[in-house]
Design an enzyme around this catalytic site. Structure first.
Site, PDB file in Angstrom:
ATOM      1  CB  SER A 135      -0.908   0.026   1.233  1.00 42.52           C
ATOM      2  OG  SER A 135      -1.719   1.169   1.218  1.00 42.52           O
ATOM      3  CE  LYS A 190      -2.866  -2.848  -0.487  1.00 43.03           C
ATOM      4  NZ  LYS A 190      -3.625  -2.398  -1.628  1.00 43.03           N
ATOM      5  CG  HIS A 193      -5.291  -0.676   3.499  1.00 45.89           C
ATOM      6  ND1 HIS A 193      -5.043  -0.272   2.203  1.00 45.89           N
ATOM      7  CD2 HIS A 193      -4.462   0.047   4.279  1.00 45.89           C
ATOM      8  CE1 HIS A 193      -4.107   0.657   2.207  1.00 45.89           C
ATOM      9  NE2 HIS A 193      -3.733   0.869   3.454  1.00 45.89           N
ATOM     10  CG  ASN A 194      -6.960  -1.208  -1.347  1.00 42.71           C
ATOM     11  OD1 ASN A 194      -6.021  -0.970  -0.581  1.00 42.71           O
ATOM     12  ND2 ASN A 194      -6.770  -1.759  -2.517  1.00 42.71           N
ATOM     13  CD  GLU A 197      -5.330   3.375   0.841  1.00 41.85           C
ATOM     14  OE1 GLU A 197      -4.200   3.516   1.324  1.00 41.85           O
ATOM     15  OE2 GLU A 197      -5.522   2.973  -0.324  1.00 41.85           O
TER      16      GLU A 197
END
Length: 419
Positions: A135, A190, A193-194, A197
């Protein structure tokens, strides 16, 4: 291309910009690396760039056999290729030359069940398989990303010393890398996490809109209180770069997967959900232009907002999936490794880590007294911003959805119509 056969510590296949930059990062940290790409010009380009940046130990190969044989045993190869069929094709190409005990690491954004399928298939061939989230985009790959490896723990130990140096370094916190867990846990983490974001960027965009449209702040004033990007002029020097960025965006799929999983797990994630809707709406540029001709508005005044609730949404999704799959994920460690090398990197992550350190089985961040106090200290300003935006005709779906979540969470009685 490097002519002689050099025994390197690690290999990397897939030399788009992210792959090139990660290879240069690894080499710069003192680890000789072999690189390979199906399009051989990318290999030569990477080697040349390594020379320009200080004769970094990057060795290029035009065929997979020479590439694999140049890596010391047990061999470790990182793949950075597009998710889906290209990953399976690259695995087949590499596996034809790998030996028992060697390892493949997938550094792309992949659906977690695909990683679990591949790990099982590799195990049957005597190979190790590790998924690893990278990331931070191009800047992170080159100078220090947040790394999220998961799958084979044995494979992780092969390269732990490399990852600890390649990852973003945060004072008083350490390298932004930790072993996530078994199976496809790293892909799931992940992915969420994205999704976080997505919501993070949505809140930033909304705060900018309130400051610019309601507060009437100039780019110079915005630069003083937010970020230096507002002072950057465009190439022609006839205006500010930020004012010429098209208000239209796309997505890679991880945000959509996050929302789908939240629904599957019955976890409320309103900020991430509305950030996805906002991306859909941003794509309807022509329709918005026509609507703007009909709807007019007046604007005046401001205040910023907090991203704590957004991160909690993501943590709740990860916790629910961890319980479902038996991954035993350490949420405090996830908060720690997101402090650098990625978009999230909020000061509030320290509060989140401390909350999970106090109680690893915390049902909800809002029931941690210290975290809850941080929210309460800000919620009055938060409400004022949302009211101000609504009263001035400015859309703040992320701020509004997060606030609604907070207000519902603290209400003893929740009214829902059921038919």
């Amino acid at each position: 291309m490097q002519a002689e056969m050099a025994v390197t510590r690690i290999g990397l296949s897939g030399l788009a910009v992210m792959g090139q930059f990660l290879a240069l990062n690894i080499a710069e940290k003192g680890f000789p690396i072999s690189v390979y790409n199906r399009t051989t010009s990318k290999v030569d380009e990477t080697v040349q760039r390594a020379k320009v940046e200080g004769n970094l130990p990057v060795y290029g190969y035009h065929d997979p056999a020479s590439f694999v044989n140049s890596i010391q045993k047990p061999r470790v190869v990182i793949m950075l290729v597009k998710a889906g069929a290209p990953v399976d094709q690259t695995i087949a190409t590499l596996a034809a030359h790998l030996e028992q005990g060697d390892c493949i690491i997938d550094g792309g954004n992949e659906w977690y069940e695909n990683t679990e399928r591949r790990e099982k298939a590799m195990e049957e061939c005597g190979l190790l398989y590790l998924g690893m989230g990278v990331s931070g985009g191009e800047e992170g790959a080159r100078n220090g990303p947040s790394l999220m490896p998961g799958g084979s723990f044995e494979a992780y130990k092969y390269i732990e010393d490399i990852l600890l140096q390649v990852a973003a370094q945060v004072p008083d916190s350490g390298p932004c890398v930790t072993y996530i867990g078994k199976g496809g846990s790293r892909n799931f983490v992940k992915m969420v996490h994205n999704g976080i974001e997505y919501g993070d960027m949505q809140l930033i965009a909304e705060a900018y809109d309130v400051l610019k449209s309601v507060g009437k702040l100039t780019n110079s004033e915005l630069q003083q209180i937010t970020a230096d990007i507002f002072s950057i002029k465009d190439d022609q020097g006839d205006g500010y770069l930020v004012d010429k960025v098209l208000d239209k965006t796309g997505m890679k799929g991880t945000g959509k997967w996050t929302v789908q999983q939240a629904a599957e797990l019955s976890v409320a994630a309103p900020t991430i959900e509305v950030s996805l809707d906002s991306r859909f709406l941003s794509g309807l540029k022509d329709e918005r232009v026509e609507a703007a001709k009909i709807f007019q508005g007046d604007f005046s005044s401001n205040l910023p907002v907090d991203k704590a609730q957004l991160i909690e949404d993501g943590m709740n999704i990860i916790k629910a999936k961890s319980m479902e799959k038996g991954w035993s994920l350490n949420l405090g460690e996830l908060a720690r490794i997101w402090k650098g090398g990625c978009i999230i990197r909020a000061i509030f992550l320290d509060c989140i880590k401390k909350a999970y350190d106090r109680n690893a089985d915390l049902a909800n961040l809002l029931v941690d007294p210290e975290f809850a106090q941080e929210i309460m200290d800000r919620q009055a300003a938060w409400r004022r911003v949302v009211c101000l935006a609504i009263n001035n005709g400015v859309s703040t779906p992320g701020m509004s959805a997060s606030l609604a979540y907070l207000l519902t969470s603290k209400t003893r009685t929740s009214y829902v119509f059921v038919c």
